[in-house]
Structure formats: structure tokens, C-alpha cells
Write a protein that holds these residues in place. Structure first.
Motif, PDB file in Angstrom:
ATOM      1  N   LEU A 188       0.832  -1.204   0.000  1.00 44.36           N
ATOM      2  CA  LEU A 188       0.000   0.000   0.000  1.00 44.36           C
ATOM      3  C   LEU A 188       0.867   1.256   0.000  1.00 44.36           C
ATOM      4  CD1 LEU A 188      -3.012  -0.702   2.397  1.00 44.36           C
ATOM      5  CD2 LEU A 188      -3.013  -0.545  -0.096  1.00 44.36           C
ATOM      6  N   HIS A 189       1.949   1.226   0.748  1.00 40.20           N
ATOM      7  CA  HIS A 189       2.867   2.371   0.761  1.00 40.20           C
ATOM      8  C   HIS A 189       3.442   2.605  -0.636  1.00 40.20           C
ATOM      9  CE1 HIS A 189       5.923   5.191   2.078  1.00 40.20           C
ATOM     10  NE2 HIS A 189       6.863   4.427   1.525  1.00 40.20           N
ATOM     11  N   GLN A 190       3.777   1.543  -1.331  1.00 42.81           N
ATOM     12  CA  GLN A 190       4.291   1.682  -2.695  1.00 42.81           C
ATOM     13  C   GLN A 190       3.234   2.268  -3.635  1.00 42.81           C
ATOM     14  OE1 GLN A 190       5.923  -2.156  -3.919  1.00 42.81           O
ATOM     15  NE2 GLN A 190       7.971  -1.357  -3.492  1.00 42.81           N
ATOM     16  N   GLN A 191       1.982   1.878  -3.435  1.00 42.27           N
ATOM     17  CA  GLN A 191       0.907   2.451  -4.249  1.00 42.27           C
ATOM     18  C   GLN A 191       0.803   3.950  -4.023  1.00 42.27           C
ATOM     19  OE1 GLN A 191       0.067   0.358  -6.557  1.00 42.27           O
ATOM     20  NE2 GLN A 191      -1.931  -0.491  -6.030  1.00 42.27           N
ATOM     21  N   ASN A 192       0.910   4.366  -2.789  1.00 39.26           N
ATOM     22  CA  ASN A 192       0.842   5.797  -2.475  1.00 39.26           C
ATOM     23  C   ASN A 192       2.017   6.549  -3.101  1.00 39.26           C
ATOM     24  OD1 ASN A 192      -0.544   7.933  -0.850  1.00 39.26           O
ATOM     25  ND2 ASN A 192       1.467   8.047   0.120  1.00 39.26           N
ATOM     26  N   THR A 193       3.195   5.938  -3.056  1.00 45.22           N
ATOM     27  CA  THR A 193       4.371   6.545  -3.689  1.00 45.22           C
ATOM     28  C   THR A 193       4.172   6.691  -5.191  1.00 45.22           C
ATOM     29  OG1 THR A 193       5.810   5.594  -1.990  1.00 45.22           O
ATOM     30  CG2 THR A 193       6.853   6.316  -4.034  1.00 45.22           C
ATOM     31  N   ALA A 194       3.577   5.686  -5.827  1.00 46.27           N
ATOM     32  CA  ALA A 194       3.319   5.740  -7.265  1.00 46.27           C
ATOM     33  C   ALA A 194       2.346   6.863  -7.616  1.00 46.27           C
ATOM     34  CB  ALA A 194       2.770   4.398  -7.748  1.00 46.27           C
ATOM     35  N   LEU A 195       1.359   7.102  -6.748  1.00 45.35           N
ATOM     36  CA  LEU A 195       0.414   8.199  -6.993  1.00 45.35           C
ATOM     37  C   LEU A 195       1.125   9.547  -6.949  1.00 45.35           C
ATOM     38  CD1 LEU A 195      -2.794   7.195  -4.990  1.00 45.35           C
ATOM     39  CD2 LEU A 195      -2.352   6.953  -7.442  1.00 45.35           C
ATOM     40  N   ILE A 196       2.026   9.703  -6.003  1.00 43.79           N
ATOM     41  CA  ILE A 196       2.781  10.957  -5.918  1.00 43.79           C
ATOM     42  C   ILE A 196       3.606  11.169  -7.182  1.00 43.79           C
ATOM     43  CG2 ILE A 196       4.624  12.150  -4.669  1.00 43.79           C
ATOM     44  CD1 ILE A 196       3.620  10.793  -2.119  1.00 43.79           C
ATOM     45  N   GLN A 197       4.214  10.115  -7.699  1.00 47.48           N
ATOM     46  CA  GLN A 197       4.996  10.217  -8.929  1.00 47.48           C
ATOM     47  C   GLN A 197       4.104  10.586 -10.118  1.00 47.48           C
ATOM     48  OE1 GLN A 197       6.872   6.375  -9.149  1.00 47.48           O
ATOM     49  NE2 GLN A 197       8.456   6.890  -7.628  1.00 47.48           N
ATOM     50  N   CYS A 198       2.892  10.013 -10.164  1.00 42.14           N
ATOM     51  CA  CYS A 198       1.960  10.368 -11.244  1.00 42.14           C
ATOM     52  C   CYS A 198       1.563  11.837 -11.157  1.00 42.14           C
ATOM     53  CB  CYS A 198       0.711   9.486 -11.164  1.00 42.14           C
ATOM     54  SG  CYS A 198       0.971   7.769 -11.634  1.00 42.14           S
ATOM     55  N   LYS A 199       1.361  12.333  -9.940  1.00 46.95           N
ATOM     56  CA  LYS A 199       1.018  13.736  -9.764  1.00 46.95           C
ATOM     57  C   LYS A 199       2.171  14.629 -10.216  1.00 46.95           C
ATOM     58  CE  LYS A 199       0.020  17.169  -6.200  1.00 46.95           C
ATOM     59  NZ  LYS A 199      -0.070  17.410  -4.744  1.00 46.95           N
ATOM     60  N   ASN A 200       3.388  14.273  -9.841  1.00 48.82           N
ATOM     61  CA  ASN A 200       4.550  15.075 -10.223  1.00 48.82           C
ATOM     62  C   ASN A 200       4.775  15.100 -11.730  1.00 48.82           C
ATOM     63  OD1 ASN A 200       5.019  15.625  -7.520  1.00 48.82           O
ATOM     64  ND2 ASN A 200       6.500  13.944  -7.268  1.00 48.82           N
ATOM     65  N   ARG A 201       4.361  14.038 -12.409  1.00 49.40           N
ATOM     66  CA  ARG A 201       4.526  13.982 -13.863  1.00 49.40           C
ATOM     67  C   ARG A 201       3.349  14.625 -14.601  1.00 49.40           C
ATOM     68  NH1 ARG A 201       6.777   8.106 -15.610  1.00 49.40           N
ATOM     69  NH2 ARG A 201       6.994   9.278 -17.558  1.00 49.40           N
ATOM     70  N   GLY A 202       2.361  15.077 -13.865  1.00 49.29           N
ATOM     71  CA  GLY A 202       1.228  15.728 -14.499  1.00 49.29           C
ATOM     72  C   GLY A 202       0.149  14.777 -14.974  1.00 49.29           C
ATOM     73  N   TRP A 203       0.245  13.518 -14.601  1.00 51.91           N
ATOM     74  CA  TRP A 203      -0.768  12.561 -15.036  1.00 51.91           C
ATOM     75  C   TRP A 203      -2.012  12.597 -14.145  1.00 51.91           C
ATOM     76  CZ3 TRP A 203       2.389   7.506 -16.423  1.00 51.91           C
ATOM     77  CH2 TRP A 203       3.265   7.816 -17.469  1.00 51.91           C
TER      78      TRP A 203
END
Length: 338
Positions: A188-203
Motif C-alpha cells: 500500500l505504501h508503494q501504491q501511495n508513492t506511485a500516486l505521488i509520482q503520477c502527480k509530479n509527472r502531471g498525469w
């Protein structure tokens, strides 16, 4: 989870034969002592025993209601996990796609997010079933474990974890996860990290990221609720004394009814044996119903069907990804769905 409309005699016998044997021996001994050796002093008044029986029935009823509440709460938790999983799949498929034109990178990301969620569900299932609340030697209803093992075999945690890792995680993710104490929380922590990366990339914009993060929070909450039920067994002061009270009542019963049967007719005294066995069976069943429901993540025949729930979600996720080779739904084996 037991799904058959009727419970077979074989299952009933598995749970009842010990108490029925005790009731038979006790009532037969009372009959021989009272009728053959004419030891009339063994008879005791029925009214005090009937009062004890009434109190035991209320006490066992309270225990069963409390055990059912635990079972139903566990089922509600996994129903909430299913609903949150469907919302997660819809948001991964639609929101990310709406921010980026279709590409191999986006398709890989969607597959990673959905597969990692499936890994989380299955790891939570395995962690909850990893060890029974009680060892088999002291398990109140070890008959449940024996029945499950006859149907599904031994629950081998490490083997099943390896299957989940190979099926849903990349080699790098497997290596990182295998060293974690709580693998499900790590995923779950990894999923949250992936969401932050998607936000930073503008997705994802801020609102979309917030909505998807709330789903992760909901999954954390449901995992914690499941672990709370698993780590806090049904209070033993209620469960143990319920068994003690039932056995006290069964032990006194033949000596309480034998005198009343004798008053009706001397030829009726032998009925103390079937009546004792019947009443003992009823009270024992009430007691066993509570025992079978009090720990819903213990690989019992009334366990929450987490494996089937995980498989249903997996089928839906694979359909979202456009996959064609879908796994079949799990079917009950001898009326038991795991």
C-alpha cells in the motif's frame, strides 16, 4: 464459508460424537445405578437443573450473538475492500488515461498499479490466515481444521506467498517485499508513492490525486480492521465458561430427569438415555456454532471466503486491462468456499 443449504450428517457427526459419547455413558451409568442397583439417592430435583439450563441457554446465546457480530464485521470489511478495489480499478483506468495519450509507459503503469493491488489483497489474505489464533493442540474446534485440510490440504504460507509474488510483482518488487514484516502494508505504501509520482509527472491533478489517495487510506483502514479482529481473539472468559456451563448442565441432566421418568412409569426409566443425548446435542450445537464463528480468519469452515473474493476482483481487474485469458471463478469444494 459453508454454502450448502443443509449440513451433512457426516459434518454433524464430526462435531458431535464426543459429547454424544459422554452423554450416552453418563446417562447409561445413571440408568444402571437407579434402575438396576436401585440407588434412588442419585436422583436430584429437576427444578434447580432446569434453572441452570435456562441460564446456560441465555449465556450461550449471548456468546453466539457476539461471535456472529465478529463474523459479520469481518464480512463487511472484505465487502468494503471489494468496493474500494473496484473504485481503484476505475480511477486507474480512466483518470490516468485522461491525462496522457495511450502509450506503452501508461499501459505498463496501469498494469503495475492494478497488479500490485491484487498482490496486496492476496498478501492480506495470506497474512490473516498465516497462523490460527490458537495452536491446533489447544484449538477449541480442531475438527474445523481437520475438515479444511481434508478438502484443501495444508496451508503453506511461504509457498502461497511465492505464488502471489510471481503472479503479480516484478522481480525487483519481489526482492524488496520479501524482507518486510508486513508485506501488505508495504505494498500500500508503494501504491501511495506511485500516486505521488503520477502527480509530479502531471498525469493526475491535485483533486484526482486526493481522491485516489483517499482510496489508499480506506484500504489501510480496512487492513487495520482485519488485523484487529485477527489479533484480538474472542475473550476467553466468555468462551471458556460457556463450555464449562454446558458441560455442568449435561452432567447433571440425567440425574434430574430420571426420577420424573420413573414417576410416569417404571418402564420409562430407560428413556433417560435418549433424552439426555438429545438435550446434550442441542446445547452442544449451540456452543459449537459460537466457536465456529468467533475467529473468521482462521481457516475454518465458516471462514470469510477471502480466496474467492480475491479471485473475483482479479477477474474484474484483468477485464479492465483488456486481458482475455481470465482465471475461472472459484467453486465450493464439498460445500465449502475458501
Amino acid at each position: 464459508m459453508f454454502l450448502n443449504r443443509r449440513i451433512s450428517f457426516k459434518v454433524i457427526f464430526e462435531f458431535a460424537w464426543r459429547v454424544q459419547l459422554v452423554a450416552f455413558l453418563l446417562s447409561a451409568a445413571a440408568y444402571v445405578a437407579y434402575h438396576v442397583f436401585e440407588l434412588k439417592a442419585i436422583a436430584i430435583p429437576f427444578l434447580p437443573v432446569a434453572t441452570i439450563g435456562t441460564a446456560v441457554a441465555f449465556y450461550v446465546g449471548f456468546k453466539n450473538n457476539s461471535a456472529y457480530d465478529r463474523l459479520w464485521e469481518a464480512r463487511r470489511i472484505w465487502g468494503s475492500i471489494t468496493n474500494a478495489s473496484r473504485m481503484w480499478a476505475a480511477m486507474v483506468a480512466d483518470l490516468i488515461a485522461s491525462r496522457q495519450e495511450a502509450s506503452i509507459e501508461v499501459d505498463d503503469l496501469k498494469k503495475t498499479l492494478l497488479y500490485k493491488h491484487l498482490a496486496w489483497m492476496n498478501m492480506l489474505r495470506l497474512q490473516l490466515r498465516r497462523t490460527p489464533v490458537f495452536s491446533e493442540a489447544e484449538y477449541v474446534s480442531s475438527t474445523q481444521l481437520k475438515i479444511i485440510r481434508k478438502i484443501h490440504g495444508e496451508h503453506k504460507y511461504d509457498h502461497h506467498v511465492e505464488e502471489v509474488f510471481l503472479k503479480f510483482l516484478s522481480p525487483g518488487e519481489q526482492e524488496e517485499a520479501k524482507h518486510k514484516t508486513n508485506v501488505a502494508a508495504h505494498l500500500l505504501h508503494q501504491q501511495n508513492t506511485a500516486l505521488i509520482q503520477c502527480k509530479n509527472r502531471g498525469w493526475l491533478d491535485e483533486y484526482e490525486h486526493s481522491d485516489m489517495s483517499k482510496i489508499i487510506l480506506e484500504l489501510y483502514n480496512q487492513q487495520g480492521a482485519s488485523e484487529r479482529i485477527k489479533s484480538f481473539p474472542f475473550p476467553r472468559q466468555y468462551a471458556n465458561f460457556s463450555v464449562v456451563f454446558v458441560y455442568i448442565f449435561i452432567s447433571l441432566l440425567p440425574f434430574a430427569i430420571i426420577n420424573d421418568l420413573d414417576r410416569l412409569s417404571t418402564n420409562n426409566v430407560w428413556l433417560v438415555i435418549p433424552f439426555t443425548m438429545l438435550i446434550a446435542w442441542v446445547f452442544n450445537v449451540m456452543e459449537q456454532v459460537g466457536d465456529a464463528s468467533e475467529n473468521p480468519f482462521d481457516n475454518g469452515i465458516n471462514d470469510i471466503p477471502m480466496t474467492a473474493i480475491c479471485r473475483n476482483v482479479e477477474i474484474e481487474f484483468r477485464e479492465v486491462l483488456g486481458e482475455k485469458n481470465l482465471p475461472p471463478k472459484l467453486q465450493p469444494v464439498h460445500g465449502i468456499l475458501m
